[in-house]
Structures are given as C-alpha cells and as structure tokens.
Design a protein around this motif. Structure first.
Motif, PDB file in Angstrom:
ATOM      1  N   PHE A   2       0.835  -1.198   0.000  1.00 29.18           N
ATOM      2  CA  PHE A   2       0.000   0.000   0.000  1.00 29.18           C
ATOM      3  C   PHE A   2       0.874   1.254   0.000  1.00 29.18           C
ATOM      4  O   PHE A   2       2.064   1.202   0.311  1.00 29.18           O
ATOM      5  N   LEU A   3       0.242   2.352  -0.361  1.00 29.35           N
ATOM      6  CA  LEU A   3       0.891   3.654  -0.378  1.00 29.35           C
ATOM      7  C   LEU A   3       0.694   4.308   0.981  1.00 29.35           C
ATOM      8  O   LEU A   3      -0.395   4.235   1.556  1.00 29.35           O
ATOM      9  N   GLY A   4       1.735   4.921   1.509  1.00 25.02           N
ATOM     10  CA  GLY A   4       1.626   5.599   2.795  1.00 25.02           C
ATOM     11  C   GLY A   4       2.532   6.807   2.860  1.00 25.02           C
ATOM     12  O   GLY A   4       3.354   7.037   1.975  1.00 25.02           O
ATOM     13  N   LYS A   5       2.357   7.566   3.926  1.00 25.04           N
ATOM     14  CA  LYS A   5       3.199   8.743   4.169  1.00 25.04           C
ATOM     15  C   LYS A   5       3.850   8.583   5.531  1.00 25.04           C
ATOM     16  O   LYS A   5       3.187   8.229   6.508  1.00 25.04           O
ATOM     17  N   VAL A   6       5.150   8.846   5.594  1.00 20.82           N
ATOM     18  CA  VAL A   6       5.877   8.772   6.862  1.00 20.82           C
ATOM     19  C   VAL A   6       5.480   9.980   7.703  1.00 20.82           C
ATOM     20  O   VAL A   6       5.648  11.122   7.282  1.00 20.82           O
ATOM     21  N   LEU A  24      12.569   2.289  12.712  1.00 17.45           N
ATOM     22  CA  LEU A  24      11.123   2.104  12.747  1.00 17.45           C
ATOM     23  C   LEU A  24      10.430   3.440  12.506  1.00 17.45           C
ATOM     24  O   LEU A  24      10.753   4.434  13.167  1.00 17.45           O
ATOM     25  N   LEU A  25       9.498   3.449  11.559  1.00 15.27           N
ATOM     26  CA  LEU A  25       8.789   4.678  11.197  1.00 15.27           C
ATOM     27  C   LEU A  25       7.290   4.489  11.327  1.00 15.27           C
ATOM     28  O   LEU A  25       6.769   3.389  11.133  1.00 15.27           O
ATOM     29  N   VAL A  26       6.587   5.573  11.640  1.00 16.95           N
ATOM     30  CA  VAL A  26       5.128   5.560  11.702  1.00 16.95           C
ATOM     31  C   VAL A  26       4.616   5.953  10.318  1.00 16.95           C
ATOM     32  O   VAL A  26       4.992   6.997   9.777  1.00 16.95           O
ATOM     33  N   ILE A  27       3.760   5.092   9.751  1.00 17.47           N
ATOM     34  CA  ILE A  27       3.256   5.290   8.393  1.00 17.47           C
ATOM     35  C   ILE A  27       1.748   5.476   8.425  1.00 17.47           C
ATOM     36  O   ILE A  27       1.021   4.654   8.995  1.00 17.47           O
ATOM     37  N   GLN A  28       1.278   6.547   7.789  1.00 15.44           N
ATOM     38  CA  GLN A  28      -0.157   6.780   7.615  1.00 15.44           C
ATOM     39  C   GLN A  28      -0.542   6.257   6.238  1.00 15.44           C
ATOM     40  O   GLN A  28      -0.055   6.779   5.232  1.00 15.44           O
ATOM     41  N   PRO A  29      -1.372   5.193   6.152  1.00 15.11           N
ATOM     42  CA  PRO A  29      -1.822   4.742   4.834  1.00 15.11           C
ATOM     43  C   PRO A  29      -2.555   5.875   4.105  1.00 15.11           C
ATOM     44  O   PRO A  29      -3.315   6.624   4.730  1.00 15.11           O
ATOM     45  N   THR A  39      -5.660   3.325   9.609  1.00 16.03           N
ATOM     46  CA  THR A  39      -4.961   3.585  10.863  1.00 16.03           C
ATOM     47  C   THR A  39      -3.453   3.540  10.654  1.00 16.03           C
ATOM     48  O   THR A  39      -2.959   2.659   9.947  1.00 16.03           O
ATOM     49  N   PRO A  40      -2.711   4.472  11.245  1.00 13.90           N
ATOM     50  CA  PRO A  40      -1.250   4.438  11.115  1.00 13.90           C
ATOM     51  C   PRO A  40      -0.667   3.125  11.638  1.00 13.90           C
ATOM     52  O   PRO A  40      -1.217   2.503  12.546  1.00 13.90           O
ATOM     53  N   ILE A  41       0.445   2.720  11.039  1.00 18.85           N
ATOM     54  CA  ILE A  41       1.149   1.506  11.441  1.00 18.85           C
ATOM     55  C   ILE A  41       2.619   1.835  11.657  1.00 18.85           C
ATOM     56  O   ILE A  41       3.092   2.898  11.248  1.00 18.85           O
ATOM     57  N   ILE A  42       3.339   0.907  12.255  1.00 17.33           N
ATOM     58  CA  ILE A  42       4.792   1.025  12.396  1.00 17.33           C
ATOM     59  C   ILE A  42       5.420   0.079  11.377  1.00 17.33           C
ATOM     60  O   ILE A  42       5.038  -1.085  11.286  1.00 17.33           O
ATOM     61  N   ALA A  43       6.370   0.594  10.600  1.00 16.11           N
ATOM     62  CA  ALA A  43       7.047  -0.213   9.581  1.00 16.11           C
ATOM     63  C   ALA A  43       8.552  -0.078   9.738  1.00 16.11           C
ATOM     64  O   ALA A  43       9.062   0.987  10.091  1.00 16.11           O
ATOM     65  N   ALA A  44       9.245  -1.169   9.451  1.00 20.41           N
ATOM     66  CA  ALA A  44      10.709  -1.153   9.468  1.00 20.41           C
ATOM     67  C   ALA A  44      11.201  -0.510   8.176  1.00 20.41           C
ATOM     68  O   ALA A  44      10.565  -0.624   7.125  1.00 20.41           O
ATOM     69  N   ASP A  45      12.346   0.167   8.258  1.00 17.78           N
ATOM     70  CA  ASP A  45      12.889   0.873   7.094  1.00 17.78           C
ATOM     71  C   ASP A  45      14.389   0.623   6.985  1.00 17.78           C
ATOM     72  O   ASP A  45      15.138   0.916   7.914  1.00 17.78           O
ATOM     73  N   ARG A  46      14.821   0.077   5.845  1.00 11.55           N
ATOM     74  CA  ARG A  46      16.254  -0.106   5.566  1.00 11.55           C
ATOM     75  C   ARG A  46      16.710   0.769   4.419  1.00 11.55           C
ATOM     76  O   ARG A  46      17.884   0.731   4.053  1.00 11.55           O
ATOM     77  N   ILE A  47      15.801   1.548   3.805  1.00  9.13           N
ATOM     78  CA  ILE A  47      16.190   2.301   2.603  1.00  9.13           C
ATOM     79  C   ILE A  47      16.330   3.798   2.833  1.00  9.13           C
ATOM     80  O   ILE A  47      16.675   4.523   1.916  1.00  9.13           O
ATOM     81  N   GLY A  48      16.045   4.272   4.042  1.00  8.32           N
ATOM     82  CA  GLY A  48      16.318   5.672   4.360  1.00  8.32           C
ATOM     83  C   GLY A  48      15.180   6.643   4.125  1.00  8.32           C
ATOM     84  O   GLY A  48      15.419   7.801   3.803  1.00  8.32           O
ATOM     85  N   ALA A  76       5.527  -5.164   8.854  1.00  8.95           N
ATOM     86  CA  ALA A  76       5.484  -4.195   7.755  1.00  8.95           C
ATOM     87  C   ALA A  76       6.892  -3.679   7.458  1.00  8.95           C
ATOM     88  O   ALA A  76       7.678  -3.442   8.372  1.00  8.95           O
ATOM     89  N   MET A  77       7.166  -3.511   6.174  1.00 10.81           N
ATOM     90  CA  MET A  77       8.489  -3.078   5.727  1.00 10.81           C
ATOM     91  C   MET A  77       8.344  -2.057   4.609  1.00 10.81           C
ATOM     92  O   MET A  77       7.575  -2.282   3.664  1.00 10.81           O
ATOM     93  N   ILE A  78       9.071  -0.961   4.701  1.00 11.62           N
ATOM     94  CA  ILE A  78       9.086   0.012   3.612  1.00 11.62           C
ATOM     95  C   ILE A  78       9.951  -0.568   2.500  1.00 11.62           C
ATOM     96  O   ILE A  78      11.106  -0.922   2.724  1.00 11.62           O
ATOM     97  N   VAL A  79       9.369  -0.674   1.299  1.00  9.19           N
ATOM     98  CA  VAL A  79      10.086  -1.284   0.175  1.00  9.19           C
ATOM     99  C   VAL A  79      10.375  -0.288  -0.941  1.00  9.19           C
ATOM    100  O   VAL A  79      11.046  -0.631  -1.914  1.00  9.19           O
TER     101      VAL A  79
END
Length: 102
Positions: A2-6, A24-29, A39-48, A76-79
């Motif tokens: 899905f598309l989200g905003k940090v 770990l970042l908070v993402i708003q779908p 609802t916002p979720i927490i996603a792991a981020d390795r890409i910055g 959840a992971m930011i890809v």
C-alpha cells in the motif's frame, strides 16, 4: 502493498533479536487522492525514508521474506520511496467508489 506517508519515528532501545539496526517509522496509509486511508502503522525501514515522504509498504509474510539470512519479527516493511505517481481520473474514481461501497 500500500501507499503511505511517513508521519513519525519510533525509538526503541530494547528490541527483539534480529531487529537491531532497523529504523522504525510511523506510516499513515494514503489513497491516491492523497487522503488518509486507514490507521497508522509502524514499519521497518532499511532504505532511508524520512518524515513527509510517500512510501510503498509491504505487509505480512512478504515483508519478512526480505530477510533471507534470519527470522525477523516484523509485520510491515518500507520497500520503496515514491517519486511520483499518476492515476487516470475515471479509474481513480471507480477504485474510490468500490472501496467505499463495501
């Protein structure tokens, strides 16, 4: 996916094994009209990714498969970081209409 905003960050000094060095970042779908879509979720981020950026998020088992060498307890992971997107007006309206009629 899905598309989200940090919209924020999460700091945890104590994390489960395998989560060290994961931001770990908070993402708003978001929907394609740039409106909140859940609802916002927490996603792991390795890409910055950073606050204010649009991102692509993978959830569930597909998010965990990105770690081939170890088992990681993430949901959840930011890809991807979105540069831009384009959605045809009539397609966008139909997607929005079908989502809201359920």
């Amino acid at each position: 996916m899905f598309l989200g905003k940090v919209i924020g960050s999460v700091w945890a000094t104590q994390k489960e094994v395998g989560m060290d060095n994961l931001k770990l970042l908070v993402i708003q779908p978001m929907d394609f009209r740039d409106s909140e879509a859940g609802t916002p979720i927490i996603a792991a981020d390795r890409i910055g990714a950073g606050v204010g950026e649009n991102v692509i998020v993978s959830r569930g088992s597909p998010a965990r498969t990105l770690f081939t060498d170890k088992r990681v307890p993430i949901d959840a992971m930011i890809v991807g970081i979105v540069d831009s997107y384009e959605v045809a007006q009539e397609i966008e309206a139909n997607v929005w209409k079908s989502r809201n009629s359920e």
